[in-house]
Write a protein that holds these residues in place. Sequence first.
Motif, PDB file in Angstrom:
ATOM      1  N   VAL A  54      -1.318 -15.311  -3.225  1.00  0.00           N
ATOM      2  CA  VAL A  54      -1.802 -13.970  -3.526  1.00  0.00           C
ATOM      3  C   VAL A  54      -1.803 -13.711  -5.028  1.00  0.00           C
ATOM      4  O   VAL A  54      -2.738 -13.120  -5.569  1.00  0.00           O
ATOM      5  CB  VAL A  54      -0.965 -12.920  -2.772  1.00  0.00           C
ATOM      6  CG1 VAL A  54      -1.291 -11.511  -3.260  1.00  0.00           C
ATOM      7  CG2 VAL A  54      -1.219 -13.041  -1.274  1.00  0.00           C
ATOM      8  N   ARG A  91      -2.170  -6.631  -3.731  1.00  0.00           N
ATOM      9  CA  ARG A  91      -2.374  -7.395  -2.516  1.00  0.00           C
ATOM     10  C   ARG A  91      -3.687  -8.174  -2.611  1.00  0.00           C
ATOM     11  O   ARG A  91      -4.371  -8.154  -3.640  1.00  0.00           O
ATOM     12  CB  ARG A  91      -2.378  -6.455  -1.301  1.00  0.00           C
ATOM     13  CG  ARG A  91      -1.057  -5.714  -1.132  1.00  0.00           C
ATOM     14  CD  ARG A  91      -1.187  -4.531  -0.198  1.00  0.00           C
ATOM     15  NE  ARG A  91      -1.567  -4.935   1.145  1.00  0.00           N
ATOM     16  CZ  ARG A  91      -0.724  -5.404   2.048  1.00  0.00           C
ATOM     17  NH1 ARG A  91       0.562  -5.525   1.761  1.00  0.00           N
ATOM     18  NH2 ARG A  91      -1.130  -5.724   3.255  1.00  0.00           N
ATOM     19  N   GLN A 123       2.414  -8.677   4.750  1.00  0.00           N
ATOM     20  CA  GLN A 123       3.218  -8.200   3.629  1.00  0.00           C
ATOM     21  C   GLN A 123       2.434  -8.256   2.315  1.00  0.00           C
ATOM     22  O   GLN A 123       2.687  -7.467   1.410  1.00  0.00           O
ATOM     23  CB  GLN A 123       4.498  -9.027   3.490  1.00  0.00           C
ATOM     24  CG  GLN A 123       5.536  -8.750   4.558  1.00  0.00           C
ATOM     25  CD  GLN A 123       6.806  -9.537   4.333  1.00  0.00           C
ATOM     26  OE1 GLN A 123       6.855 -10.487   3.546  1.00  0.00           O
ATOM     27  NE2 GLN A 123       7.874  -9.146   5.031  1.00  0.00           N
ATOM     28  N   ARG A 124       1.518  -9.207   2.213  1.00  0.00           N
ATOM     29  CA  ARG A 124       0.795  -9.414   0.961  1.00  0.00           C
ATOM     30  C   ARG A 124      -0.718  -9.310   1.102  1.00  0.00           C
ATOM     31  O   ARG A 124      -1.432  -9.283   0.098  1.00  0.00           O
ATOM     32  CB  ARG A 124       1.128 -10.798   0.393  1.00  0.00           C
ATOM     33  CG  ARG A 124       2.596 -11.042   0.083  1.00  0.00           C
ATOM     34  CD  ARG A 124       2.817 -12.439  -0.474  1.00  0.00           C
ATOM     35  NE  ARG A 124       4.214 -12.666  -0.817  1.00  0.00           N
ATOM     36  CZ  ARG A 124       5.121 -13.156   0.012  1.00  0.00           C
ATOM     37  NH1 ARG A 124       4.772 -13.477   1.260  1.00  0.00           N
ATOM     38  NH2 ARG A 124       6.371 -13.339  -0.378  1.00  0.00           N
ATOM     39  N   THR A 126      -4.317  -7.690   2.985  1.00  0.00           N
ATOM     40  CA  THR A 126      -4.956  -6.556   3.635  1.00  0.00           C
ATOM     41  C   THR A 126      -5.956  -7.060   4.674  1.00  0.00           C
ATOM     42  O   THR A 126      -6.786  -7.927   4.366  1.00  0.00           O
ATOM     43  CB  THR A 126      -5.679  -5.682   2.603  1.00  0.00           C
ATOM     44  OG1 THR A 126      -4.715  -5.217   1.646  1.00  0.00           O
ATOM     45  CG2 THR A 126      -6.364  -4.499   3.246  1.00  0.00           C
TER      46      THR A 126
END
Length: 263
Positions: A54, A91, A123-124, A126
């Motif tokens: 990410v 993100r 968590q990271r 979308t």
Amino acid sequence: MKVAMGQFAVAREWQKNAHTCIELMQQAQQAGAALLVLPEAVLATDIQDPGLAVREAQPLDGPFLTQLLAASRESTLTTILTLYVPDGSQRAINAQVALRGGEIIARYDKLHLYDAFAMQESQRVTAGLAVPPLLEVGEMKVGMMTCYDIRFPELARRLALDGADVLVLPSAWVRGPLKEMHWDVLVTARALENTCYVIAVGECGPRNIGSSLIVDPLGVAIARAAESPALVFAELDAQRVKSARERLPVLANRRFSRPELDA
């Protein structure tokens, strides 16, 4: 239609991965393939640093994809892969893109994030918000899916009902108890229950299984890679899809409506 699966272990450095992708594109083109499918998240990864992919995300006009688009400019080969692209915050989006003739001809943002088996992609990352498009490659229509999507039969069924003859599945399938069996069963089931080809390409390396395979519309595995880097070819036949759907008309016989994406 000749297709290729380009299985490799994604490195930490995006420049190295761009070089690998371009080499596979050139080899597939030279062999006469119309379609090349690469693994999931091919820009950068490091199993010791889960946030790297990410942090290293690039926009679609960034240097990684710019190099691949340049390599595709004089070719009729369609190349499909996924990479993380920034979403405007801290993100990223897991974006699947199809490249041909120096252009991005289709994009799909991964709908189902891998929040399973003690991992938490959300968590990271979308999640996407739209059903994948279909694209034409030769005489066949191709639907786009990514890795964890294979566990959700609604998406494959929706793409088949939209007209897909082939489903592609770039993946990074993590090793673990029963996981190799899940891979084989799920890929085969999605092909057989929708009477379409499925091209499932897995990243290999220390964490992921590789094991790329192509299953035909009647559930027959017609090509397979092992656990190491490979470029594997197969021939897809539109008549095989037509014949399977005449003999096994599950799409016509279904009693449920076409799946729709929740808002």
